[in-house]
Design a protein around this motif. Sequence first.
Motif, PDB file in Angstrom:
ATOM      1  N   ALA A   1      -4.707  11.876   2.516  1.00 30.95           N
ATOM      2  CA  ALA A   1      -4.074  12.666   3.319  1.00 30.95           C
ATOM      3  C   ALA A   1      -2.502  12.825   3.113  1.00 30.95           C
ATOM      4  O   ALA A   1      -1.691  13.350   3.892  1.00 30.95           O
ATOM      5  N   GLY A   2      -2.014  11.840   2.285  1.00 33.53           N
ATOM      6  CA  GLY A   2      -0.729  11.866   1.991  1.00 33.53           C
ATOM      7  C   GLY A   2       0.114  10.560   2.340  1.00 33.53           C
ATOM      8  O   GLY A   2       1.225  10.637   2.030  1.00 33.53           O
ATOM      9  N   ALA A   3      -0.629   9.363   2.645  1.00 35.77           N
ATOM     10  CA  ALA A   3       0.011   8.345   3.143  1.00 35.77           C
ATOM     11  C   ALA A   3       0.847   7.503   1.920  1.00 35.77           C
ATOM     12  O   ALA A   3       0.275   7.700   0.809  1.00 35.77           O
ATOM     13  N   THR A   4       1.973   7.056   2.183  1.00 36.59           N
ATOM     14  CA  THR A   4       2.455   6.239   0.876  1.00 36.59           C
ATOM     15  C   THR A   4       1.919   5.094   0.664  1.00 36.59           C
ATOM     16  O   THR A   4       1.329   4.310   1.671  1.00 36.59           O
ATOM     17  N   PRO A   5       1.471   4.578  -0.527  1.00 39.11           N
ATOM     18  CA  PRO A   5       0.600   3.790  -0.908  1.00 39.11           C
ATOM     19  C   PRO A   5       1.450   2.222  -0.403  1.00 39.11           C
ATOM     20  O   PRO A   5       0.603   1.314   0.068  1.00 39.11           O
ATOM     21  N   ALA A   6       2.613   2.243  -0.514  1.00 38.44           N
ATOM     22  CA  ALA A   6       3.396   0.824   0.024  1.00 38.44           C
ATOM     23  C   ALA A   6       2.991   0.560   1.605  1.00 38.44           C
ATOM     24  O   ALA A   6       3.198  -0.757   1.910  1.00 38.44           O
ATOM     25  N   THR A   7       2.718   1.535   2.271  1.00 42.62           N
ATOM     26  CA  THR A   7       2.488   1.346   3.716  1.00 42.62           C
ATOM     27  C   THR A   7       0.935   0.921   3.957  1.00 42.62           C
ATOM     28  O   THR A   7       0.731   0.567   5.069  1.00 42.62           O
ATOM     29  N   LEU A   8       0.133   0.937   3.000  1.00 40.07           N
ATOM     30  CA  LEU A   8      -1.181   0.788   3.318  1.00 40.07           C
ATOM     31  C   LEU A   8      -1.823  -0.503   2.405  1.00 40.07           C
ATOM     32  O   LEU A   8      -2.886  -1.035   2.748  1.00 40.07           O
ATOM     33  N   LEU A   9      -1.191  -0.465   1.240  1.00 42.95           N
ATOM     34  CA  LEU A   9      -1.696  -1.377   0.074  1.00 42.95           C
ATOM     35  C   LEU A   9      -1.225  -2.825   0.160  1.00 42.95           C
ATOM     36  O   LEU A   9       0.069  -2.840   0.880  1.00 42.95           O
ATOM     37  N   SER A  10      -1.754  -3.707  -0.312  1.00 38.96           N
ATOM     38  CA  SER A  10      -1.363  -5.235  -0.392  1.00 38.96           C
ATOM     39  C   SER A  10       0.049  -5.430  -1.045  1.00 38.96           C
ATOM     40  O   SER A  10       0.058  -4.813  -1.917  1.00 38.96           O
ATOM     41  N   SER A  11       0.808  -6.562  -0.771  1.00 40.15           N
ATOM     42  CA  SER A  11       1.766  -6.911  -1.905  1.00 40.15           C
ATOM     43  C   SER A  11       1.611  -7.542  -3.030  1.00 40.15           C
ATOM     44  O   SER A  11       2.305  -7.352  -3.871  1.00 40.15           O
ATOM     45  N   LYS A  12       0.038  -7.622  -3.404  1.00 41.75           N
ATOM     46  CA  LYS A  12      -0.476  -7.981  -4.639  1.00 41.75           C
ATOM     47  C   LYS A  12      -0.853  -6.960  -5.413  1.00 41.75           C
ATOM     48  O   LYS A  12      -1.277  -7.027  -6.411  1.00 41.75           O
TER      49      LYS A  12
END
Length: 241
Positions: free
Chosen positions: A42-53
């Motif tokens: 839907a266009g969300a930024t990966p950095a806001t959803l995925l883990s720091s790893k």
Amino acid sequence: MSNVWCADETRLGELVFLGQENLVIDSPDKDDAPRIREELLAGATPATLLSSKATTIPLHAVSKISTDRNDTDIDVEYQDGKDSEETTLHFKTGEARDQALAAFKTLYSGRFELFEEAYSRPQAVFMPLVATTICGFLTFIFAMAAGQLGSGGEADVDGSATKRIVAGILEVIGPLGVWIVGGLITLLCALAVFGAAKEPPVMLTLQAPPYKRQSVAKLLVKYAGLLAAWAYLVMVAINWN
């Protein structure tokens, strides 16, 4: 357009995000993966959803993308600073692998070309033969060392924690244990030789031209070196005290 693969399309619980600028590989919770996928599409930024790893690879740093038609994985080579790195995208099906390869091809249109090379059987079996040789010889060496330790022989393990640990393991499992474990590993390598001979790779490589194919002359040199190694290892085994 972004592409996301997860859950029933990838192995090892991975989520693969391929956007316009980055390739991101993460391992989210299985229950969260479908939701994350929908938000990414839907266009969300990966950095806001995925883990720091998560592993993030800028697409401009990628130098080569390759896969074997007989496999479902895709290998991605890229530049990380001064170092050349490689990561593997693990897909469950050939269909998912083909979709990812097509997406890469679209993203790199005008920069990369797709090359196909069918390996010969000698090319296909060389590395499995090397692995079988190394595993077989190491099994022999460790079994002989375990036999010496078991018969009261002395091992030079001073000054090295690694050597002491290895010597301790060899004493515990003994020569028979080494032959069993090493033999099984060597057998798996040998089975890989037969598998490669039965179905040699057909490599698809997406990269900037020109593409350099495998050299027959270099392959002959490699086999000559392997034969020389076999002869040397046989002599070592024969003269082992």
